[in-house]
Design an enzyme around this catalytic site. Structure first.
Site, PDB file in Angstrom:
ATOM      1  N   GLN A 163      -4.947  -0.398  -4.772  1.00  0.00           N
ATOM      2  CA  GLN A 163      -5.548  -1.500  -5.525  1.00  0.00           C
ATOM      3  C   GLN A 163      -6.294  -1.021  -6.769  1.00  0.00           C
ATOM      4  OE1 GLN A 163      -7.554  -4.455  -3.152  1.00  0.00           O
ATOM      5  NE2 GLN A 163      -8.935  -4.973  -4.822  1.00  0.00           N
ATOM      6  N   CYS A 168       0.844  -1.185   0.000  1.00  0.00           N
ATOM      7  CA  CYS A 168       0.000   0.000   0.000  1.00  0.00           C
ATOM      8  C   CYS A 168       0.886   1.243   0.000  1.00  0.00           C
ATOM      9  CB  CYS A 168      -0.873  -0.044   1.249  1.00  0.00           C
ATOM     10  SG  CYS A 168      -1.562   1.530   1.757  1.00  0.00           S
ATOM     11  N   GLU A 169       0.636   2.128  -0.928  1.00  0.00           N
ATOM     12  CA  GLU A 169       1.462   3.334  -1.028  1.00  0.00           C
ATOM     13  C   GLU A 169       1.211   4.321   0.108  1.00  0.00           C
ATOM     14  OE1 GLU A 169      -0.901   6.230  -4.127  1.00  0.00           O
ATOM     15  OE2 GLU A 169       0.248   4.589  -4.977  1.00  0.00           O
ATOM     16  N   HIS A 170       0.154   4.121   0.859  1.00  0.00           N
ATOM     17  CA  HIS A 170      -0.153   5.043   1.955  1.00  0.00           C
ATOM     18  C   HIS A 170       0.555   4.682   3.256  1.00  0.00           C
ATOM     19  CE1 HIS A 170      -4.079   5.703  -0.422  1.00  0.00           C
ATOM     20  NE2 HIS A 170      -3.178   6.572  -0.789  1.00  0.00           N
ATOM     21  N   HIS A 171       0.735   3.377   3.514  1.00  0.00           N
ATOM     22  CA  HIS A 171       1.317   2.950   4.799  1.00  0.00           C
ATOM     23  C   HIS A 171       2.509   2.014   4.637  1.00  0.00           C
ATOM     24  CE1 HIS A 171      -2.993   3.835   5.579  1.00  0.00           C
ATOM     25  NE2 HIS A 171      -2.456   4.546   6.550  1.00  0.00           N
ATOM     26  N   CYS A 179      -3.035  -2.720   6.062  1.00  0.00           N
ATOM     27  CA  CYS A 179      -3.219  -1.388   6.648  1.00  0.00           C
ATOM     28  C   CYS A 179      -4.602  -1.259   7.279  1.00  0.00           C
ATOM     29  CB  CYS A 179      -2.982  -0.289   5.606  1.00  0.00           C
ATOM     30  SG  CYS A 179      -4.014  -0.398   4.136  1.00  0.00           S
ATOM     31  N   HIS A 183      -6.051  -6.089   2.960  1.00  0.00           N
ATOM     32  CA  HIS A 183      -5.085  -5.013   3.180  1.00  0.00           C
ATOM     33  C   HIS A 183      -4.646  -4.978   4.632  1.00  0.00           C
ATOM     34  CE1 HIS A 183      -5.646  -2.812  -0.727  1.00  0.00           C
ATOM     35  NE2 HIS A 183      -6.604  -3.712  -0.766  1.00  0.00           N
TER      36      HIS A 183
END
Length: 184
Positions: A116, A75-78, A146, A144
């Site tokens: 995703q 995940c590019e956020h976490h 995250c 996920h």
């Protein structure tokens, strides 16, 4: 590059309050750097290299499906993993792609920092580009970390995303056939 990434991990581990000189952590920054490079190796790949000319003439004009392709992404956020499976279908127009190349396309995009929704579209666009198909359908189902390990901590949630283009978008019968065939 590995040494530079390892230095960043060393700083992160130290900032968390750990002692990077203790026995269990001495080689962790380097191991973590190598792991991150492996998990993001998709940045070192491109579509032409992955397909490697494995496009073959065929008079088949019926739907081709490869289902349950495992995928592992971050995940590019976490920077936490999401893990799942991908189903890819296309309707050929005189050319088919080597079976393993579809899985390699999935891996190339999954092995990048992602969300995703974008991953699903990138796979569909790539398959459409190399096959010139009448239509491409892609479904990704993933769990996920995250969402499971932090935040709302929902252990049984699964995200499903889909991209339908060409006949998969314009023909409800084609879309329904694909959806019916990928049901487990």
């Amino acid at each position: 590059m590995t040494e530079q990434i390892a230095d960043y991990y060393k700083n992160i581990i130290t900032s968390l309050g750990e002692d990077v000189t203790r026995d269990g952590l001495q080689d962790t920054p380097k191991r973590a750097a190598k792991a991150m490079q492996f998990l993001t190796r998709g940045y070192q790949q491109n579509l032409e290299e992955v397909v490697n000319g494995a496009i073959f003439e065929s008079d088949n004009d019926e739907m081709v499906i490869v289902k349950n392709i495992e995928l592992y992404s971050l995940c590019e956020h976490h920077l936490l993993p999401f893990i799942g499976k991908c189903h890819v279908a296309y309707i050929p127009t005189g050319k088919v792609i080597g079976l393993s190349k579809i899985a390699r396309i999935v891996d190339m995009f999954a092995r990048r920092l992602q969300i995703q929704e974008n991953l699903t579209k990138q796979i569909a666009d790539a398959v459409a580009e190399v096959t010139n198909a009448k239509g491409v359908g892609v479904i990704v189902e993933a769990k996920h970390m995250c969402m499971m390990m932090r935040g709302v901590e929902k252990q049984n949630s699964t995200m499903t995303s889909s991209v339908m283009n060409g006949l998969f978008r314009s023909s409800s019968a084609t879309r329904a056939e694909f959806l019916n065939l990928v049901r487990d």
